[in-house]
Design a protein around this motif. Structure first.
Motif, short mmCIF file in Angstrom:
data_model
loop_
_atom_site.label_atom_id
_atom_site.label_comp_id
_atom_site.label_asym_id
_atom_site.label_seq_id
_atom_site.Cartn_x
_atom_site.Cartn_y
_atom_site.Cartn_z
N ASN A 40 0.81 -1.22 0.00
CA ASN A 40 0.00 0.00 0.00
C ASN A 40 0.84 1.27 0.00
O ASN A 40 0.37 2.34 0.35
CB ASN A 40 -0.98 0.01 1.17
N GLY A 41 2.10 1.15 -0.44
CA GLY A 41 2.92 2.32 -0.69
C GLY A 41 3.39 2.39 -2.13
O GLY A 41 3.58 3.47 -2.69
N ILE A 42 3.61 1.22 -2.75
CA ILE A 42 3.99 1.12 -4.16
C ILE A 42 3.26 -0.07 -4.76
O ILE A 42 2.98 -1.05 -4.06
CB ILE A 42 5.52 0.94 -4.34
N ALA A 43 2.95 -0.02 -6.02
CA ALA A 43 2.24 -1.14 -6.66
C ALA A 43 2.42 -1.05 -8.18
O ALA A 43 2.62 0.02 -8.74
CB ALA A 43 0.75 -1.13 -6.30
N GLY A 44 2.33 -2.21 -8.82
CA GLY A 44 2.42 -2.27 -10.27
C GLY A 44 1.60 -3.42 -10.81
O GLY A 44 1.36 -4.41 -10.10
N GLY A 45 1.19 -3.32 -12.05
CA GLY A 45 0.40 -4.39 -12.63
C GLY A 45 0.48 -4.40 -14.15
O GLY A 45 0.70 -3.35 -14.78
N ILE A 46 0.34 -5.60 -14.72
CA ILE A 46 0.24 -5.79 -16.17
C ILE A 46 -1.11 -6.43 -16.42
O ILE A 46 -1.37 -7.54 -15.92
CB ILE A 46 1.40 -6.65 -16.69
N THR A 47 -1.97 -5.76 -17.15
CA THR A 47 -3.38 -6.16 -17.23
C THR A 47 -3.87 -6.23 -18.67
O THR A 47 -3.28 -5.66 -19.59
CB THR A 47 -4.27 -5.18 -16.45
N VAL A 48 -5.00 -6.93 -18.83
CA VAL A 48 -5.76 -6.97 -20.08
C VAL A 48 -7.10 -6.30 -19.82
O VAL A 48 -7.78 -6.62 -18.84
CB VAL A 48 -5.98 -8.43 -20.54
N PHE A 49 -7.49 -5.34 -20.66
CA PHE A 49 -8.72 -4.60 -20.41
C PHE A 49 -9.29 -4.09 -21.73
O PHE A 49 -8.65 -3.32 -22.45
CB PHE A 49 -8.42 -3.43 -19.47
N LYS A 50 -10.48 -4.58 -22.08
CA LYS A 50 -11.19 -4.15 -23.28
C LYS A 50 -10.32 -4.31 -24.53
O LYS A 50 -10.30 -3.42 -25.40
CB LYS A 50 -11.67 -2.71 -23.12
N GLY A 51 -9.62 -5.43 -24.62
CA GLY A 51 -8.81 -5.72 -25.78
C GLY A 51 -7.44 -5.09 -25.78
O GLY A 51 -6.68 -5.25 -26.74
N SER A 52 -7.11 -4.36 -24.73
CA SER A 52 -5.81 -3.70 -24.62
C SER A 52 -4.93 -4.40 -23.60
O SER A 52 -5.42 -5.10 -22.70
CB SER A 52 -5.99 -2.23 -24.20
N VAL A 53 -3.62 -4.20 -23.72
CA VAL A 53 -2.67 -4.62 -22.70
C VAL A 53 -2.13 -3.36 -22.04
O VAL A 53 -1.71 -2.42 -22.73
CB VAL A 53 -1.51 -5.44 -23.30
N GLN A 54 -2.15 -3.33 -20.70
CA GLN A 54 -1.73 -2.15 -19.97
C GLN A 54 -0.61 -2.50 -18.99
O GLN A 54 -0.64 -3.57 -18.37
CB GLN A 54 -2.89 -1.56 -19.18
N VAL A 55 0.34 -1.60 -18.84
CA VAL A 55 1.33 -1.66 -17.76
C VAL A 55 1.11 -0.43 -16.90
O VAL A 55 1.21 0.70 -17.40
CB VAL A 55 2.77 -1.69 -18.30
N SER A 56 0.78 -0.64 -15.63
CA SER A 56 0.47 0.47 -14.73
C SER A 56 1.34 0.39 -13.48
O SER A 56 1.48 -0.69 -12.89
CB SER A 56 -1.01 0.43 -14.32
#
Length: 303
Positions: A107-123
């Motif tokens: 809960n101080g730093i976070a990251g994710g690689i996701t699939v959403f509505k046909g897209s690939v996201q790195v957040s």
């Protein structure tokens, strides 16, 4: 006779071995093969066929399946990393929440690689910035098809902001600036193992943003791969090990015969390969240099 010293050869292909910090193959088990870690697997996650049709060699996750660990944060405090995996989405994850291929943090730093509505996201997010930053490759997901995704990140030594590039099936599809997951605030330091790494879900969210589909060969490296290295990741599995190599080039005389030899001290020479015939042109060959730093090579005329 010509001598060539390999010295401290740096071959970028060797990064596939020496810089790997995590390796989840899912070949009948869920452990991190690079750094043994039993992990936590939800009962809904099942083994399935991989992209080559081999049974029980990939992990399929329905709406609530995931693999998690409470003690590994691979992106944290790294100025450079590469994340790579094969995935087969069951759908486009039309919403309202993304499906998480991978996540880590606290809960101080976070990251994710996701699939959403046909897209690939790195957040990526840290409390210093106070908001999520995302690089998104739009309209690239094909449901029911195995696809390879890779993400690289590199931040200069004088900055906590770096460049992230997303690759799909070996080709760059998106890039942009993201913050480094640097544990500088008190929550990131105190809760350093709060969430660990999670494959198939983002456990910091409510709901968990689960991924629906299959995953295989999740690999993480502590360096940012160059674009020309990404296609090699697509072929990496437990049956293939890529070793560094260097090209040796020697001028030859037509009609003469030569023997390639190597030495570590310039006194004792060991034959390498078969005798070759001179053509009057340059003779070139590749030799592996893994474990051969400081080796000398020569092409010696023989009867």
């Amino acid at each position: 006779m010509v001598l060539l010293c390999l010295g401290l050869v740096v071959a970028r292909a060797g990064i596939l071995e020496s810089n790997r910090v995590a390796e989840f193959r899912f070949n009948g088990f869920v452990q991190d093969a690079a750094l043994p870690n039993p992990g936590l697997t939800s009962a809904q996650a099942k083994f399935t066929e991989d992209r080559l049709g081999n049974a029980q060699r990939a992990l399929w996750m329905p709406d609530s399946g995931f693999v998690g660990s409470a003690s590994r944060d691979y992106f944290k405090n790294r100025r450079a990393w590469t994340w790579s995996a094969w995935f087969r989405a069951d759908d486009l994850h039309p919403g309202p929440n993304p499906g998480s291929l991978y996540s880590e943090g606290n809960n101080g730093i976070a990251g994710g690689i996701t699939v959403f509505k046909g897209s690939v996201q790195v957040s990526l997010w840290n409390e210093d910035n106070g908001f999520w930053s995302t690089v998104e490759a739009t309209n690239v997901v094909q449901p029911g098809v195995w696809q390879h995704v890779a993400a690289t990140f590199k931040a200069p030594s004088d900055s906590t902001l770096g460049l992230c590039t997303v690759y799909l099936d070996g080709l760059p599809v998106a890039s942009g600036a993201l913050p480094m997951l640097k544990a500088t605030d008190w929550r990131a330091r105190v809760n350093q193992f709060a969430l660990g790494n999670n494959i198939g879900a983002f456990l910091g969210g409510q709901p968990r943003y689960p991924f629906r589909g299959a995953l295989d060969d999740v690999l993480i490296f502590d360096d940012a791969f160059a674009p020309e290295q990404i296609p090699a990741l697509m072929a990496v599995d437990e049956r293939l090990r890529v070793a560094p190599a260097v090209q040796l080039t020697f001028q030859t005389v037509f009609g003469k015969r030569y023997q390639l030899e190597r030495s570590s001290d310039l006194r004792t020479w060991v034959p390498e390969g078969a005798v070759v015939s001179g053509t009057g042109q340059e003779y070139a060959t590749f030799v592996g240099v893994s474990g051969l730093a400081g080796t000398y090579w020569r092409l010696t005329p023989v009867p």
